[in-house]
Design a protein around this motif. Structure first.
Motif, mmCIF file in Angstrom:
data_model
loop_
_atom_site.group_PDB
_atom_site.id
_atom_site.type_symbol
_atom_site.label_atom_id
_atom_site.label_comp_id
_atom_site.label_asym_id
_atom_site.label_seq_id
_atom_site.Cartn_x
_atom_site.Cartn_y
_atom_site.Cartn_z
ATOM 1 N N HIS A 133 5.778 3.844 8.872
ATOM 2 C CA HIS A 133 7.028 4.198 9.550
ATOM 3 C C HIS A 133 8.176 3.331 9.036
ATOM 4 O O HIS A 133 9.126 3.038 9.754
ATOM 5 N N ASP A 148 10.617 10.469 14.606
ATOM 6 C CA ASP A 148 9.600 9.415 14.530
ATOM 7 C C ASP A 148 10.108 8.195 15.303
ATOM 8 O O ASP A 148 10.928 7.433 14.794
ATOM 9 N N ARG A 186 0.006 14.380 5.408
ATOM 10 C CA ARG A 186 -0.250 13.185 6.234
ATOM 11 C C ARG A 186 1.082 12.572 6.693
ATOM 12 O O ARG A 186 1.251 12.209 7.862
ATOM 13 N N ASN A 187 2.042 12.479 5.768
ATOM 14 C CA ASN A 187 3.352 11.919 6.127
ATOM 15 C C ASN A 187 4.037 12.743 7.206
ATOM 16 O O ASN A 187 4.632 12.193 8.130
ATOM 17 N N TRP A 224 9.632 4.095 3.359
ATOM 18 C CA TRP A 224 9.270 5.328 2.639
ATOM 19 C C TRP A 224 9.405 6.571 3.502
ATOM 20 O O TRP A 224 9.249 7.687 3.021
ATOM 21 N N TRP A 278 3.487 6.072 -2.449
ATOM 22 C CA TRP A 278 4.711 6.817 -2.769
ATOM 23 C C TRP A 278 4.867 6.990 -4.270
ATOM 24 O O TRP A 278 5.264 8.045 -4.750
ATOM 25 N N GLU A 337 -2.637 7.731 13.565
ATOM 26 C CA GLU A 337 -2.575 7.337 12.153
ATOM 27 C C GLU A 337 -3.975 7.216 11.568
ATOM 28 O O GLU A 337 -4.267 7.755 10.505
ATOM 29 N N ASP A 354 7.129 -1.968 4.417
ATOM 30 C CA ASP A 354 6.221 -1.145 3.606
ATOM 31 C C ASP A 354 5.081 -0.618 4.489
ATOM 32 O O ASP A 354 3.916 -0.935 4.283
ATOM 33 N N PRO A 360 3.804 9.984 16.124
ATOM 34 C CA PRO A 360 3.703 8.563 15.810
ATOM 35 C C PRO A 360 2.898 7.769 16.838
ATOM 36 O O PRO A 360 3.334 7.575 17.954
ATOM 37 N N SER A 361 1.704 7.363 16.434
ATOM 38 C CA SER A 361 0.916 6.423 17.236
ATOM 39 C C SER A 361 -0.154 5.824 16.333
ATOM 40 O O SER A 361 -0.583 6.463 15.370
ATOM 41 N N LEU A 410 2.167 12.196 10.557
ATOM 42 C CA LEU A 410 2.419 10.863 11.121
ATOM 43 C C LEU A 410 3.833 10.737 11.669
ATOM 44 O O LEU A 410 4.078 10.008 12.624
ATOM 45 N N GLU A 411 4.773 11.449 11.040
ATOM 46 C CA GLU A 411 6.148 11.377 11.537
ATOM 47 C C GLU A 411 6.304 12.118 12.857
ATOM 48 O O GLU A 411 7.047 11.689 13.739
ATOM 49 N N LEU A 412 5.562 13.217 12.990
ATOM 50 C CA LEU A 412 5.713 14.028 14.198
ATOM 51 C C LEU A 412 4.851 13.530 15.357
ATOM 52 O O LEU A 412 5.152 13.808 16.511
ATOM 53 N N ARG A 448 0.830 -1.205 0.000
ATOM 54 C CA ARG A 448 0.000 0.000 0.000
ATOM 55 C C ARG A 448 0.872 1.267 0.000
ATOM 56 O O ARG A 448 0.645 2.180 -0.790
ATOM 57 N N ASN A 449 1.848 1.298 0.883
ATOM 58 C CA ASN A 449 2.693 2.493 0.987
ATOM 59 C C ASN A 449 3.567 2.694 -0.246
ATOM 60 O O ASN A 449 3.890 3.824 -0.590
ATOM 61 N N THR A 450 3.941 1.598 -0.903
ATOM 62 C CA THR A 450 4.724 1.721 -2.136
ATOM 63 C C THR A 450 3.876 2.386 -3.213
ATOM 64 O O THR A 450 4.349 3.286 -3.923
#
Lengths: 120, 271
Positions: B204, B169, A79-80, B207, A7, A92, B201, A87-88, A83-85, A2-4
């Protein structure tokens, strides 16, 4: 995967933004460049010219496509970052739902204008 | 050690049982040629303050125990000469991005758990051969070269402490686990992509790497985790769009039918 795919879409929309926004910028704001190539762009920004373009499906399609790719690129990037700042797992889920809902509402609201102008 | 040539070690101290926040303590350590930071810390422990806590084992950059932050740069204490800094003061802190247990000792359990989660071992479909091996799996030198540098990882955690994404993160898998994921996925004896890809994938996972390259710059063993992450991304994309050649897992090589005769054991020279 999904994440691929997300991206990959981010990359593709980035390229599409460069192309579609390039067309928009050259037509609307860089008339000097068009003049250099011998195209008279003075009328392009006039009301009649704008209405004439809006009646053509290809222009409406271009603007709706630009809206879609910009929304995806910007909101997926946002969103990225969120989610990075923060993280839970709970964050998400909430962030994804809010951003998807915001994207759909904005797309429907903003694409109404070129669709309405098609029949004007 | 030269007792006349003294260097100041500013060491970050933190005992969770007594301290609320970390603080610095200064020690005067005799300096000399070819003296490492670890030797300085050992001097403090043996002569000045035996309560100072730090990890060390092999003293030759093999075990990866003594990773610390020296003058705000992560490195192995045994692999860093005091002379390198051309300074009278050395600031020594525990590795960032990892929870502190005491003084310079950080908790590496989350780091090792992440490493374990990507299944850092050869995964095969032929379970019977894996359980009861009859022969070795073939690996030509060219196949080994593609992953050799990533096998040099000593799991010291220095790449994680240098990584800006790991700093922001805390769920990020980190350069170590991601590079090891690539190391095993690219191994021609391995068939574990399907099991490992869902691990990396994620939101976190691979990517989220910003490609800052700090991990590769900091690695004391010269491994390039940033490169491995980029190659892993390429691998994921090629699988997602069904492009690229999928390698066939190597088969076993039968043991040689005849082995060279062993050299005779030399006789005793002293009767």
């Amino acid at each position: 995967m999904r994440n691929t795919y997300l991206w990959l879409l981010q990359l593709i929309t980035g390229i599409l933004i460069a192309v579609l926004l390039g067309v928009h910028m050259v037509l609307m704001h860089l008339d000097a460049i068009l003049g250099f190539f011998g195209v008279d762009a003075t009328k392009i920004t006039s009301w009649e010219s704008m209405i004439e373009r809006s009646n053509q499906g290809i222009w409406a399609g271009l603007y709706i496509a630009l809206l879609a790719v910009v929304l995806y690129h910007a909101l997926n990037g946002l969103r990225n970052v969120i989610l990075e700042l923060t993280p839970s797992v709970r964050t998400e889920r909430v962030v994804t739902r809010v951003i998807v809902a915001f994207g759909i509402v904005t797309f429907v609201f903003c694409s109404y204008v070129p669709i309405a102008l098609l029949s004007a | 050690m030269d007792k006349n040539n003294l260097i100041t070690f500013k060491v970050q101290r933190y005992d969770p049982e007594h301290d609320r926040i970390p603080h610095f303590q200064e020690f005067m350590v005799p300096s000399g040629k070819c003296l490492t930071v670890l030797e300085g810390l050992l001097y403090i422990k043996e002569n000045l303050d035996s309560s100072l806590a730090f990890r060390a084992s092999c003293r030759m950059a093999i075990c990866g125990s003594c990773g610390i932050l020296i003058n705000n740069y992560p490195n192995l204490a045994c692999h860093t000469q005091i002379e390198e800094f051309h300074s009278d003061t050395l600031t020594v802190k525990p590795l960032p991005n990892l929870p502190i247990i005491k003084d310079l000792v950080v908790d590496l359990i989350p780091f090792f758990n992440t490493h374990k989660s990507i299944k850092p071992y050869i995964l095969r479909q032929d379970a019977e051969e894996m359980e009861k091996p009859t022969a070795e799996y073939a690996q030509p030198p060219r196949a080994l070269e593609t992953l050799l540098q990533f096998t040099h990882c000593i799991k010291c955690g220095i790449c994680i402490s240098a990584c800006p994404t790991s700093a922001s993160d805390r769920l990020f898998l980190g350069p170590q686990a991601l590079s090891q994921c690539y190391r095993y996925c690219t191994d021609n004896r391995d068939e574990g992509e399907k099991e490992r890809f869902p691990m990396v994938d994620t939101d976190h996972g691979v990517w989220h790497c910003h490609l800052a390259g700090a991990c590769s710059e900091a690695c004391p063993k010269g491994v390039d985790p940033a490169l491995a992450i980029q190659l892993l991304k390429r691998r994921l994309v090629s699988r997602a769009v069904a492009l690229g050649k999928k390698q066939q897992p190597s088969s076993t090589v039968p043991s040689p039918a005849e082995t060279k005769p062993k050299l005779p054991f030399p006789g005793f020279t002293v009767k």
